[in-house]
Design an enzyme around this catalytic site. Structure first.
Site, PDB file in Angstrom:
ATOM      1  N   ASP A 316       0.868  -1.176   0.000  1.00  0.00           N
ATOM      2  CA  ASP A 316       0.000   0.000   0.000  1.00  0.00           C
ATOM      3  C   ASP A 316       0.898   1.216   0.000  1.00  0.00           C
ATOM      4  O   ASP A 316       2.032   1.159   0.467  1.00  0.00           O
ATOM      5  CB  ASP A 316      -0.901   0.026   1.249  1.00  0.00           C
ATOM      6  CG  ASP A 316      -0.123   0.384   2.499  1.00  0.00           C
ATOM      7  OD1 ASP A 316      -0.028   1.580   2.817  1.00  0.00           O
ATOM      8  OD2 ASP A 316       0.422  -0.529   3.157  1.00  0.00           O
ATOM      9  N   CYS A 354      -0.850   4.275 -21.638  1.00  0.00           N
ATOM     10  CA  CYS A 354      -1.819   3.882 -20.612  1.00  0.00           C
ATOM     11  C   CYS A 354      -3.190   3.647 -21.245  1.00  0.00           C
ATOM     12  O   CYS A 354      -3.615   4.382 -22.137  1.00  0.00           O
ATOM     13  CB  CYS A 354      -1.915   4.970 -19.555  1.00  0.00           C
ATOM     14  SG  CYS A 354      -3.048   4.561 -18.222  1.00  0.00           S
ATOM     15  N   CYS A 356      -6.042   3.512 -19.406  1.00  0.00           N
ATOM     16  CA  CYS A 356      -7.070   3.794 -18.395  1.00  0.00           C
ATOM     17  C   CYS A 356      -8.186   4.674 -18.973  1.00  0.00           C
ATOM     18  O   CYS A 356      -8.051   5.273 -20.039  1.00  0.00           O
ATOM     19  CB  CYS A 356      -6.448   4.422 -17.148  1.00  0.00           C
ATOM     20  SG  CYS A 356      -6.204   6.205 -17.222  1.00  0.00           S
ATOM     21  N   CYS A 359      -7.022   8.263 -19.710  1.00  0.00           N
ATOM     22  CA  CYS A 359      -6.184   8.427 -20.905  1.00  0.00           C
ATOM     23  C   CYS A 359      -6.980   8.192 -22.186  1.00  0.00           C
ATOM     24  O   CYS A 359      -6.634   8.715 -23.243  1.00  0.00           O
ATOM     25  CB  CYS A 359      -4.965   7.515 -20.818  1.00  0.00           C
ATOM     26  SG  CYS A 359      -3.821   8.096 -19.542  1.00  0.00           S
TER      27      CYS A 359
HETATM   28 ZN   LIG Z   1      -4.040   6.615 -17.817  1.00  0.00          ZN
END
Ligand SMILES: [Zn+2]
Length: 414
Positions: A316, A354, A356, A359
């Site tokens: 973490d 990326c 995601c 993005c």
């Molecule tokens: Zn991203």
């Protein structure tokens, strides 16, 4: 009760200590290695739980005992039906023991001190070393006072006085009701002397024994207030200390590793450059069949890769979301600071590699605009991207281990 053996090792890398496995909890499985986002006050800052599970793809979150104890307090958490219901998160949860915050927060608050003490960071930020975390012969650490029974400290919220003992920390963690909880430890400064590290480590070992005894006794009496469905459903992890010293780290791992914990945390102070060594010393001594969590470390991809290579199963770290709120995004070419003027007309995604949600849908120019306009969506979008990047980096490491290709995967980062 927990299924016997909450952890299964699925595959081991032949060339390092890296392994892939599965941790079982009542709220589902955590496929390891895994990066666990931090939800300090029962929220991953700026994100909906649905984004943390969906867009980020995280399998678990880690909340903070010290903060939840002070605010809103365990009475509210018990009334809410426990952490999962309170924060609307149905997947696995961890709580740390509060040790790190009790010992360091008074000194470190507001100064951006991370658990991983990197002296260059301290210099860059002009933080006086005396302010970092003091410990020493007088056993006074800023707002906390330690004795063999426990630690008395002042609240960072209102200055009121509180006391944690090993038993109290476990009692609070039972009330919060996370799936995986940690023993109460003394977290020392990396600047503490070896003598003090040894003294603190021995005390952490005595406290570990008290944590197990108290946890088991409450489970046996059915008094574990754990909200996950009754007694005996929470896994207790012991914490290995010992600072930067090989002999102390190994001694701590042997002693804590021999105790009847469900898994282990590797805690406290080491220097950034020690991850590759200290973690390996500890993992060599710990039992193979139990999970290992590196507490609060993993601010850069290389830290995560070194941790995995040396036998860590879960991590973490607050860094991905903290730096996101400050305008920094991870990219495959290092961090970028969105306050930099050159991003105002840059219509690329945060990172071209990326995949995601952020993005796919937003440009650097838009997010740079949000930061300059002080719009809170800036923190949300950048946090999703940063967390997605580290969660996926660790997930791909897992896939590489399962395919026997970890050494190859590692080369991208080392
Ligand atoms: Zn991203």
């Amino acid at each position: 009760m927990y299924p016997l053996g909450m952890f299964t090792v699925e595959s081991k890398d032949p060339d390092s200590r890296a392994r892939a496995g599965v941790i079982q909890t009542l709220h589902g499985e955590i496929e390891t290695p895994a990066f666990i986002p931090v939800a300090t006050k029962a929220t991953v800052k700026a994100l909906l739980p649905e984004s943390v599970s969906g867009q980020v793809g995280a399998s678990a979150v880690l909340a903070n005992t010290y903060h939840l104890y002070l605010q809103p307090g365990t009475d509210v958490l018990i009334k809410a039906g426990g952490l999962h219901k309170f924060m609307n998160w149905s997947r696995p949860t961890f709580t740390d023991s509060g040790g790190f915050q009790v010992f360091s927060l008074g000194a470190a608050i507001g100064k951006g001190i991370s658990k991983l003490k990197d002296s260059s960071f301290v210099e860059q930020e002009n933080i006086p070393v005396s302010d970092v975390v003091e410990s020493g012969d007088d056993k006074e650490i800023s707002l906390a006072k330690i004795d063999d029974e426990g630690v008395t400290f002042k609240s960072v919220i209102d200055g009121s006085t509180h006391r944690f003992t090993p038993e109290r920390s476990i009692e609070i963690q039972h009330a919060i009701g996370a799936d995986i909880i940690f023993a109460f430890d003394e977290c020392t400064s990396p600047y503490a002397s070896k003598e003090y590290q040894k003294e603190a480590m021995d005390r952490t070992h005595r406290w570990a024994k008290r944590c197990i005894e108290f946890h088991k006794a409450r489970n046996a009496e059915g008094e574990n207030g754990g909200q996950v469905g009754g007694s005996g459903k929470q896994a207790l992890f012991g914490i290995v200390q010992g600072g930067r010293y090989e002999d102390l780290r190994k001694e701590s791992a042997r002693i804590i590793g021999a105790m009847d914990f469900d898994g282990f945390g590797i805690g406290g102070s080491f220097d950034k450059k020690d991850i590759g060594t200290a973690v390996g010393w500890v993992c060599d001594e710990l039992p193979e069949n139990k999970p290992r969590h590196l507490l609060g470390i993993g601010s850069e991809p290389i830290d995560l890769i070194l941790g995995i290579e040396n036998g860590i199963d879960t991590f973490d770290c607050v860094a991905p979301t903290r730096i996101a709120r400050n305008g920094s995004a991870y990219s495959s070419k290092g961090r970028i600071n969105l306050m930099n003027a050159r991003f105002m007309n840059d219509f690329d995604p945060l990172d071209r590699e990326c995949e995601c949600y952020v993005c796919k849908n937003y440009s650097r120019a838009y997010i740079a605009h949000l930061f300059r306009s002080k719009e809170i969506l800036a923190a949300t979008l950048t946090s999703i991207h940063n967390l997605h990047l580290v969660v996926q980096l660790v997930r791909r490491a897992r896939e590489a281990i399962l395919e026997g290709k970890f050494s190859e995967y590692k080369k991208q980062y080392c």
